[in-house]
Design an enzyme around this catalytic site. Structure first.
Site, PDB file in Angstrom:
ATOM      1  N   ASP A   1       0.881  -1.168   0.000  1.00  0.00           N
ATOM      2  CA  ASP A   1       0.000   0.000   0.000  1.00  0.00           C
ATOM      3  C   ASP A   1       0.918   1.218   0.000  1.00  0.00           C
ATOM      4  O   ASP A   1       1.763   1.355   0.897  1.00  0.00           O
ATOM      5  CB  ASP A   1      -0.836   0.056   1.288  1.00  0.00           C
ATOM      6  CG  ASP A   1      -1.948  -0.972   1.330  1.00  0.00           C
ATOM      7  OD1 ASP A   1      -1.995  -1.854   0.460  1.00  0.00           O
ATOM      8  OD2 ASP A   1      -2.768  -0.890   2.262  1.00  0.00           O
TER       9      ASP A   1
ATOM     10  N   HIS B   1       4.697  -7.569  -0.107  1.00  0.00           N
ATOM     11  CA  HIS B   1       4.310  -8.835  -0.724  1.00  0.00           C
ATOM     12  C   HIS B   1       5.007  -9.005  -2.070  1.00  0.00           C
ATOM     13  O   HIS B   1       5.459  -8.027  -2.678  1.00  0.00           O
ATOM     14  CB  HIS B   1       2.797  -8.885  -0.885  1.00  0.00           C
ATOM     15  CG  HIS B   1       2.058  -8.884   0.415  1.00  0.00           C
ATOM     16  ND1 HIS B   1       1.320  -9.965   0.858  1.00  0.00           N
ATOM     17  CD2 HIS B   1       1.967  -7.948   1.390  1.00  0.00           C
ATOM     18  CE1 HIS B   1       0.798  -9.684   2.042  1.00  0.00           C
ATOM     19  NE2 HIS B   1       1.173  -8.458   2.380  1.00  0.00           N
TER      20      HIS B   1
ATOM     21  N   SER C   1       8.613   3.544   5.402  1.00  0.00           N
ATOM     22  CA  SER C   1       9.697   3.555   4.444  1.00  0.00           C
ATOM     23  C   SER C   1       9.224   3.571   3.011  1.00  0.00           C
ATOM     24  O   SER C   1       8.119   4.003   2.716  1.00  0.00           O
ATOM     25  CB  SER C   1      10.654   2.393   4.656  1.00  0.00           C
ATOM     26  OG  SER C   1      11.899   2.757   4.116  1.00  0.00           O
TER      27      SER C   1
END
Length: 263
Positions: free
Chosen positions: A86, A142, A227
């Site tokens: 995201d 992911h 980050s």
């Protein structure tokens, strides 16, 4: 003058020992009392979390939380490159002769970003995404493809912020901060998932140490406090999805474009 002062403060606070102190606190049980305030401050959709916020033992455990099943559907398009996180797309585009151009006004040398790895040769005319994760975002990373790890590289570095100020006013942040790079071979070639640490990030960790094969959308790694991910595709194999541009918000599993073997 103000910018100079902020830059100096950032330089002084970017040392790893400060991040270690922050990391130690975020792992302590007392830090769990900050979870409700953290949720309110950053408007985090806590209902999506795998567990009730009261069940997390530390602030770090909540920050690196998993989500409930089905919260992030993964694209089912053929030959897809999925967003690993995201995030906000800070920059994207073609890599020009080994240079990533105009990331918040700065150019980045691929050789430095990848720590002089021989893999750099695969990406010199490839495609890149710079994906910024704010404190509000889900912070697990992911796999963007189905494939097998060809190599992993952990580069120790500084802990400069990767927010708007840091990216604009600190020189070469993406090449100077700590990085954990995963090279993944897939049916059309290879991708590089460059996980870049930031100020007060205590570490970047693989979700399952020693794992080397992932399905698209499978849990790969996670940040401990904020980050950026730089996602690279091999030269000549990627076409971006129409409509994507810097400033676009994407969700993990969302289609970024299509991967096809170079002709």
């Amino acid at each position: 003058m103000v910018k100079r002062l902020l830059r100096l403060m950032t330089e002084l606070s970017s040392h790893r020992w400060i991040s270690r102190i922050m990391g130690a606190f975020s792992h302590s049980r007392i830090s769990r009392f900050l979870i409700p305030a953290f949720i309110r401050t950053y408007h985090i959709p806590a209902s999506q979390a795998e567990k009730d916020p009261r069940e997390y033992a530390t602030l770090n455990e909540f920050f690196s939380r998993r989500l409930k099943q089905g919260m992030r559907p993964v694209t089912e398009e053929t030959d897809a490159l999925a967003s690993p996180v995201d995030a906000m797309i800070t920059a994207m585009g073609k890599i020009e002769s080994g240079t990533i151009l105009n990331v918040k006004g700065q150019d980045y040398n691929l050789e430095e970003l990848l720590n002089h790895s021989p893999h750099q040769e695969l990406y010199k005319k490839g495609f890149f995404f710079v994906l910024y994760l704010s404190p509000t975002d889900y912070h697990r990373i992911h796999s963007p493809v189905t494939g097998k790890k060809t190599e992993s590289d952990h580069i120790r570095g500084r802990c400069y912020p990767v927010n708007e100020f840091g990216m604009k006013h600190m020189k070469g942040v993406l090449c100077r901060n700590e990085r954990l790079i995963t090279y993944i071979a897939h049916s059309a070639g290879e991708v590089a998932v460059v996980k870049v640490g930031a100020m007060n990030v205590s570490s970047i960790r693989y979700s399952v140490e020693g794992k080397s094969v992932w399905e698209i959308g499978e849990d790969l790694a996670y940040f401990e406090f904020g980050s950026t991910v730089v996602l690279l595709t091999e030269s000549g194999i990627f076409s971006p999805r129409p409509g994507l541009e810097p400033g676009t918000k994407v969700k993990m599993g969302e289609l970024l474009g299509f991967l096809q073997p170079a002709k």
